[in-house]
Motif scaffolding. Structure first.
Motif, PDB file in Angstrom:
ATOM      1  N   TYR A  80      29.111 -26.304 -16.817  1.00 61.09           N
ATOM      2  CA  TYR A  80      29.089 -27.750 -16.610  1.00 61.09           C
ATOM      3  C   TYR A  80      29.784 -28.121 -15.297  1.00 61.09           C
ATOM      4  N   ARG A  81      30.812 -27.345 -14.915  1.00 61.51           N
ATOM      5  CA  ARG A  81      31.452 -27.592 -13.621  1.00 61.51           C
ATOM      6  C   ARG A  81      30.467 -27.320 -12.487  1.00 61.51           C
ATOM      7  N   VAL A  82      29.697 -26.235 -12.601  1.00 65.95           N
ATOM      8  CA  VAL A  82      28.699 -25.913 -11.580  1.00 65.95           C
ATOM      9  C   VAL A  82      27.704 -27.059 -11.423  1.00 65.95           C
ATOM     10  N   ILE A  83      27.252 -27.612 -12.548  1.00 63.83           N
ATOM     11  CA  ILE A  83      26.263 -28.693 -12.507  1.00 63.83           C
ATOM     12  C   ILE A  83      26.893 -29.970 -11.947  1.00 63.83           C
ATOM     13  N   ALA A  84      28.104 -30.292 -12.395  1.00 68.71           N
ATOM     14  CA  ALA A  84      28.760 -31.522 -11.954  1.00 68.71           C
ATOM     15  C   ALA A  84      29.066 -31.497 -10.462  1.00 68.71           C
ATOM     16  N   THR A  85      29.319 -30.323  -9.916  1.00 63.34           N
ATOM     17  CA  THR A  85      29.698 -30.232  -8.504  1.00 63.34           C
ATOM     18  C   THR A  85      28.543 -29.835  -7.594  1.00 63.34           C
ATOM     19  N   GLY A  86      27.513 -29.171  -8.149  1.00 65.73           N
ATOM     20  CA  GLY A  86      26.440 -28.685  -7.285  1.00 65.73           C
ATOM     21  C   GLY A  86      25.032 -28.902  -7.784  1.00 65.73           C
ATOM     22  N   GLY A  87      24.875 -29.446  -8.984  1.00 68.14           N
ATOM     23  CA  GLY A  87      23.538 -29.689  -9.517  1.00 68.14           C
ATOM     24  C   GLY A  87      22.862 -28.423 -10.036  1.00 68.14           C
ATOM     25  N   TYR A  88      21.545 -28.468 -10.097  1.00 72.12           N
ATOM     26  CA  TYR A  88      20.745 -27.369 -10.651  1.00 72.12           C
ATOM     27  C   TYR A  88      20.064 -26.587  -9.531  1.00 72.12           C
TER      28      TYR A  88
END
Length: 418
Positions: A80-88
């Protein structure tokens, strides 16, 4: 004689004190009581988690002895951190054999995008915002659950059912960087609206729910079951009359919308990556370490799972018990005691369990994935015995510690993710 008079006076004083205490308790609004219970439960869970964090060694997620926020943001929280900071990712990661590997497309966007928006608004860290969102969503879930249970149970039972929700073994999800708390809150709101027959109001809730947790198809199936039962009206259904076109259209439309939302995320993943099976291949990547690579065949994951966990032929024999177990749950949900909690809640539990049997691979995350069947706690809360209730709370807290030990705490090469 004097001793007897003194004893009698003491008993009367105690009785008056108990009456006054009960009167004060009843004067407190129900939502304030639930909030106090929720806060106390979270404090207990925090103490447990801090205990595990104090002995946590360095791992792929955190340094040694991490802070609470860091410890509460491991496992799926890292995704979720990856998505919140960098998207998909627009390109799917693959291994040397060309198989899609684990990536962010397995996770729905509503929770991490909400966290990202609040991060930008407040300037706070991912960990602080993500855990706070879960805490508030968990409180919302507890309050809505109390309202929902109160539609069918008297106030003491509805309150105790909510206590069980707050201390349940997987209630840890209410204070970690996972989407479960937000998903449960939206689900309970949708079920409350279904009970109140507020179909049009349910539409935006269902849309957001389907983009928070992968429950769109399950909720659509629940509404189909509801419409079928409403139409055929067996003896145990209390609906006053069969639906007309006008009365059946709103829930039917919500079912269609929920099903469409359930299919929308795989379609979005396809559109962005150009890979038709981007979402399902990503989901299959998580089970490849157990059973290798394959295709998603409905109702096969549990057969494969039992075979992997128990070996041949024990796994396949155990898998034959799946339909029997599901039938037993169905029967259990329609015994007189269970019927007190409402048709909608019982049908949701059946629909969700069928959905899990169709698509979910059984492993250590199963206990967390079962959180949406929380309405069953209304049945568990029916007995009035104080001993039973105290024992149930104690057992739930002990199992919460067991769950943290077995699933959350990272112990070397840990293959039991929560």
């Amino acid at each position: 004689m004097a001793d007897r008079l003194t004893t009698g006076g003491t008993l009367r004083a105690r009785s008056r004190s108990a009456v006054r205490w009960r009167a004060r308790y009843r004067a407190v609004p129900w939502y304030a009581r639930i909030t106090v219970v929720y806060v106390l439960a979270r404090i207990v869970t925090t103490v447990m988690m801090q205990g595990f964090a104090a002995v946590q060694s360095a791992n792929s997620f955190t340094a040694e002895h991490p802070s609470y926020l860091a410890f509460a943001s491991i496992w799926d929280g890292a995704w979720y951190r990856v998505i919140a900071t960098g998207g998909y990712p627009s390109t799917l990661p693959v291994d040397a054999a060309g198989h899609v590997t684990e990536n962010a497309w397995a996770f729905m966007p509503a929770y991490p995008f909400l966290v990202r928006g609040l991060m930008l608004l407040t300037g706070a860290s991912f960990e602080a915002v993500a855990v706070t969102v879960s805490l508030l969503a968990g409180l919302g879930a507890a309050l809505v659950f109390r309202r929902l249970a109160g539609r069918f149970l008297d106030a003491p039972r509805a309150t105790f059912a909510t206590v069980l929700l707050c201390v349940a073994p997987t209630s840890v999800m209410f204070q970690v960087a996972y989407a479960e708390a937000m998903g449960l809150f939206l689900l309970l709101v949708a079920l409350l609206l279904a009970v109140d027959r507020r179909w049009w109001t349910m539409l935006p809730v269902v849309l957001l729910l389907g983009m928070t947790r992968p429950t769109g198809l399950a909720f659509a199936f629940f509404l189909v079951l509801f419409l079928a039962v409403w139409w055929f009206r067996p003896a145990w259904v209390r609906e006053p009359a069969r639906p007309t076109l006008r009365s059946a259209l709103p829930p039917a439309l919500v079912a269609v919308v929920s099903g469409a939302v359930g299919l929308a995320w795989p379609a979005i993943a396809w559109a962005v990556t150009g890979v038709p099976k981007a979402y399902t291949d990503t989901e299959l990547a998580w089970r490849s370490s157990y059973v290798g690579w394959g295709e998603l065949v409905p109702f096969s994951p549990w057969v494969e799972g039992f075979a992997w966990w128990l070996g041949w032929p024990g796994g396949w024999v155990a898998a034959l018990a799946i339909p029997v177990g599901l039938a037993a749950v169905g029967v259990l949900l329609f015994v007189p005691a269970a019927c007190r909690v409402g048709l909608e809640l019982r049908l949701w539990v059946v629909a969700y369990l069928v959905y899990l049997l169709a698509v979910f691979f059984p492993q250590s995350s199963t206990w967390r994935i079962l959180l949406p069947i929380a309405p069953l706690l209304a049945v568990v809360a029916l007995p009035r015995s104080k001993t039973y209730r105290v024992l149930l709370v104690v057992v739930a807290l002990v199992l919460q510690w067991v769950w943290l030990y077995a699933n959350w705490w990272v112990d070397g090469y840990d293959w039991t993710p929560p």
